[in-house]
Design a protein around this motif. Structure first.
Motif, PDB file in Angstrom:
ATOM      1  N   ASP A 121      -4.746  11.530   7.887  1.00 43.75           N
ATOM      2  CA  ASP A 121      -4.914  10.408   7.147  1.00 43.75           C
ATOM      3  C   ASP A 121      -5.415  10.613   5.749  1.00 43.75           C
ATOM      4  O   ASP A 121      -5.555   9.812   4.834  1.00 43.75           O
ATOM      5  N   SER A 122      -6.100  11.699   5.551  1.00 50.86           N
ATOM      6  CA  SER A 122      -6.662  12.073   4.123  1.00 50.86           C
ATOM      7  C   SER A 122      -5.729  12.286   3.120  1.00 50.86           C
ATOM      8  O   SER A 122      -4.480  12.984   3.277  1.00 50.86           O
ATOM      9  N   ALA A 123      -5.787  11.342   2.211  1.00 47.56           N
ATOM     10  CA  ALA A 123      -5.041  11.020   1.146  1.00 47.56           C
ATOM     11  C   ALA A 123      -5.557  10.021   0.045  1.00 47.56           C
ATOM     12  O   ALA A 123      -6.847   9.844   0.283  1.00 47.56           O
ATOM     13  N   THR A 124      -4.817   9.901  -1.149  1.00 49.93           N
ATOM     14  CA  THR A 124      -5.307   8.782  -1.820  1.00 49.93           C
ATOM     15  C   THR A 124      -4.303   7.483  -1.460  1.00 49.93           C
ATOM     16  O   THR A 124      -3.176   7.556  -1.273  1.00 49.93           O
ATOM     17  N   TYR A 125      -5.169   6.384  -1.380  1.00 46.93           N
ATOM     18  CA  TYR A 125      -4.094   5.023  -1.075  1.00 46.93           C
ATOM     19  C   TYR A 125      -4.213   4.183  -2.230  1.00 46.93           C
ATOM     20  O   TYR A 125      -5.434   3.754  -2.728  1.00 46.93           O
ATOM     21  N   LEU A 126      -3.107   3.941  -2.501  1.00 52.50           N
ATOM     22  CA  LEU A 126      -2.805   3.133  -3.731  1.00 52.50           C
ATOM     23  C   LEU A 126      -2.528   1.719  -3.441  1.00 52.50           C
ATOM     24  O   LEU A 126      -1.442   1.536  -2.442  1.00 52.50           O
ATOM     25  N   CYS A 127      -3.034   0.693  -4.133  1.00 49.58           N
ATOM     26  CA  CYS A 127      -2.916  -0.585  -4.048  1.00 49.58           C
ATOM     27  C   CYS A 127      -1.852  -1.102  -5.057  1.00 49.58           C
ATOM     28  O   CYS A 127      -2.102  -0.529  -6.208  1.00 49.58           O
ATOM     29  N   VAL A 128      -0.831  -1.631  -4.750  1.00 50.24           N
ATOM     30  CA  VAL A 128       0.278  -1.753  -5.603  1.00 50.24           C
ATOM     31  C   VAL A 128       0.981  -3.297  -5.626  1.00 50.24           C
ATOM     32  O   VAL A 128       0.976  -3.802  -4.383  1.00 50.24           O
ATOM     33  N   VAL A 129       0.962  -3.958  -6.715  1.00 50.19           N
ATOM     34  CA  VAL A 129       1.568  -5.290  -6.882  1.00 50.19           C
ATOM     35  C   VAL A 129       3.093  -5.083  -7.352  1.00 50.19           C
ATOM     36  O   VAL A 129       3.288  -4.170  -8.420  1.00 50.19           O
ATOM     37  N   TRP A 130       3.833  -5.988  -7.251  1.00 49.54           N
ATOM     38  CA  TRP A 130       5.223  -5.920  -7.965  1.00 49.54           C
ATOM     39  C   TRP A 130       5.375  -7.388  -8.751  1.00 49.54           C
ATOM     40  O   TRP A 130       5.045  -8.140  -8.210  1.00 49.54           O
ATOM     41  N   ARG A 131       5.703  -6.970 -10.072  1.00 51.06           N
ATOM     42  CA  ARG A 131       5.633  -8.123 -10.931  1.00 51.06           C
ATOM     43  C   ARG A 131       6.830  -7.915 -12.031  1.00 51.06           C
ATOM     44  O   ARG A 131       6.733  -6.596 -12.427  1.00 51.06           O
ATOM     45  N   ILE A 172      -6.152  -7.891  -1.591  1.00 53.68           N
ATOM     46  CA  ILE A 172      -5.447  -7.180  -0.699  1.00 53.68           C
ATOM     47  C   ILE A 172      -6.348  -6.135   0.220  1.00 53.68           C
ATOM     48  O   ILE A 172      -7.331  -5.708  -0.445  1.00 53.68           O
ATOM     49  N   SER A 173      -6.136  -6.068   1.445  1.00 54.49           N
ATOM     50  CA  SER A 173      -7.007  -5.249   2.267  1.00 54.49           C
ATOM     51  C   SER A 173      -6.156  -4.225   3.212  1.00 54.49           C
ATOM     52  O   SER A 173      -4.842  -4.531   3.365  1.00 54.49           O
ATOM     53  N   LEU A 174      -6.762  -3.222   3.558  1.00 56.17           N
ATOM     54  CA  LEU A 174      -5.928  -2.286   4.465  1.00 56.17           C
ATOM     55  C   LEU A 174      -7.088  -1.440   5.326  1.00 56.17           C
ATOM     56  O   LEU A 174      -7.989  -1.267   4.982  1.00 56.17           O
ATOM     57  N   LEU A 175      -6.843  -1.764   6.571  1.00 54.62           N
ATOM     58  CA  LEU A 175      -7.638  -1.157   7.654  1.00 54.62           C
ATOM     59  C   LEU A 175      -6.983  -0.135   8.481  1.00 54.62           C
ATOM     60  O   LEU A 175      -5.870  -0.111   8.758  1.00 54.62           O
ATOM     61  N   ILE A 176      -7.744   0.936   8.411  1.00 55.00           N
ATOM     62  CA  ILE A 176      -7.074   2.159   9.292  1.00 55.00           C
ATOM     63  C   ILE A 176      -8.231   2.275  10.368  1.00 55.00           C
ATOM     64  O   ILE A 176      -9.270   2.591  10.245  1.00 55.00           O
ATOM     65  N   ARG A 177      -7.580   2.245  11.628  1.00 57.80           N
ATOM     66  CA  ARG A 177      -8.239   2.536  12.789  1.00 57.80           C
ATOM     67  C   ARG A 177      -8.278   3.871  13.411  1.00 57.80           C
ATOM     68  O   ARG A 177      -7.064   4.523  13.043  1.00 57.80           O
ATOM     69  N   ASP A 178      -8.900   4.577  14.308  1.00 57.08           N
ATOM     70  CA  ASP A 178      -9.049   5.692  14.961  1.00 57.08           C
ATOM     71  C   ASP A 178      -8.201   6.780  13.785  1.00 57.08           C
ATOM     72  O   ASP A 178      -7.423   7.228  14.062  1.00 57.08           O
ATOM     73  N   SER A 179      -9.104   6.878  12.803  1.00 56.42           N
ATOM     74  CA  SER A 179      -8.695   7.749  11.743  1.00 56.42           C
ATOM     75  C   SER A 179      -8.391   9.341  12.214  1.00 56.42           C
ATOM     76  O   SER A 179      -9.088   9.740  13.052  1.00 56.42           O
ATOM     77  N   LYS A 180      -7.359   9.865  11.702  1.00 58.01           N
ATOM     78  CA  LYS A 180      -6.781  11.194  11.734  1.00 58.01           C
ATOM     79  C   LYS A 180      -6.978  12.114  10.723  1.00 58.01           C
ATOM     80  O   LYS A 180      -7.231  11.473   9.655  1.00 58.01           O
ATOM     81  N   LEU A 181      -7.360  13.389  10.907  1.00 54.72           N
ATOM     82  CA  LEU A 181      -7.408  14.441  10.126  1.00 54.72           C
ATOM     83  C   LEU A 181      -6.245  14.190   8.821  1.00 54.72           C
ATOM     84  O   LEU A 181      -6.455  14.228   7.742  1.00 54.72           O
ATOM     85  N   TRP A 213       0.748  -1.193   0.046  1.00 54.85           N
ATOM     86  CA  TRP A 213       0.066   0.020   0.054  1.00 54.85           C
ATOM     87  C   TRP A 213       0.916   1.156   0.046  1.00 54.85           C
ATOM     88  O   TRP A 213       1.600   1.240   0.801  1.00 54.85           O
ATOM     89  N   TYR A 214       0.633   2.299  -1.030  1.00 53.65           N
ATOM     90  CA  TYR A 214       1.232   3.417  -1.008  1.00 53.65           C
ATOM     91  C   TYR A 214       0.260   4.472  -0.427  1.00 53.65           C
ATOM     92  O   TYR A 214      -0.817   4.396  -0.785  1.00 53.65           O
ATOM     93  N   ARG A 215       0.719   5.733  -0.045  1.00 58.95           N
ATOM     94  CA  ARG A 215      -0.093   6.962   0.252  1.00 58.95           C
ATOM     95  C   ARG A 215       0.465   7.976  -0.628  1.00 58.95           C
ATOM     96  O   ARG A 215       1.483   8.134  -0.778  1.00 58.95           O
TER      97      ARG A 215
END
Lengths: 108, 116
Positions: free
Chosen positions: A82-92, A71-80, A35-37
């Motif tokens: 954390d506002s961004a775009t989250y990119l799911c990425v694979v390497w091949r 693939i999953s990403l869980l964010i708990r107790d979100s903060k201001l 996961w990239y931000r």
């Protein structure tokens, strides 16, 4: 169909909420997973690698299901911040293959 | 320790012109990859350079070419610019460890190219 698929969002959540992002990939030869931000008009930055055993980094938990190619990403107790775009990425084959990103907006 | 640096940060070109973008990798890194990111999309792999050779290429036309120098810095050249080439061009550097497995890639801040 894109090789890495993500829900584009946006996800609009209040501070303190838990939010989950999902991603699927189509090529079973994919070798590594991340996961990239990416903040607005900035470069992507590695948030965390993703393993089948699951891994946690503070408020962030990532999980890989190779059988389902999911693939999953869980964010708990979100903060201001954390506002961004989250990119799911694979390497091949020497290259990173990005999803289109899921936008997260955390409101006060 | 300087990270990945790219130049210029912004560029405006006219359709049909040629452009050269530059990248200096992070210290200790020998591999440079280039990505194109259109608005609202994730970055797309253009090509990767290692040992001054193009090692892998994505689905981009021959108008996109590159070079890597002995000091590992790299250039991306785009000929006959089209309006659709307008995008953020990202350079990523990493260290090759002799296997196909990934090592962490660090991105530069990008060059925002506008073709008019």
């Amino acid at each position: 169909r894109k090789e890495v698929e993500q829900d584009p969002g946006p996800f609009n959540v209040p501070e303190g909420a838990t939010v989950a992002f999902n991603c699927t990939y189509s090529n079973s030869a994919s070798q590594s997973f991340f996961w990239y931000r990416q903040d607005c008009r900035k470069e992507p930055k590695l948030l965390m690698s993703v393993y089948s055993s699951g891994n946690e980094d503070g408020r962030f938990t990532a999980q890989l299901n190779r059988a389902s190619q999911y693939i999953s990403l869980l964010i708990r107790d979100s903060k201001l911040s954390d506002s961004a775009t989250y990119l799911c990425v694979v390497w091949r084959s020497y290259k990173l293959i990005f999803g289109s990103g899921t936008r997260l907006l955390v409101r006060p | 320790d300087a990270g990945v640096t790219q130049s210029p940060t912004h560029l405006i070109k006219t359709r049909g012109q040629q452009v050269t973008l530059r990248c200096s990798p992070k210290s200790g890194h020998d591999t440079v990859s280039w990505y194109q990111q259109a608005l609202g999309q994730g970055p797309q792999f253009i090509f990767q350079y290692y040992e001054e050779e193009e090692r892998q290429r994505g689905n981009f036309p021959d108008r996109f070419s590159g070079h890597q120098y002995p000091n590992y810095s790299s250039e991306l050249n785009v000929n006959a610019l089209l309006l659709g080439d307008s995008a953020l061009y990202l350079c990523a550097s990493s260290r090759d460890e002799g296997t196909y497995l990934n090592t962490e890639a660090f991105f530069g801040q990008g060059t925002r190219l506008t073709v008019v």
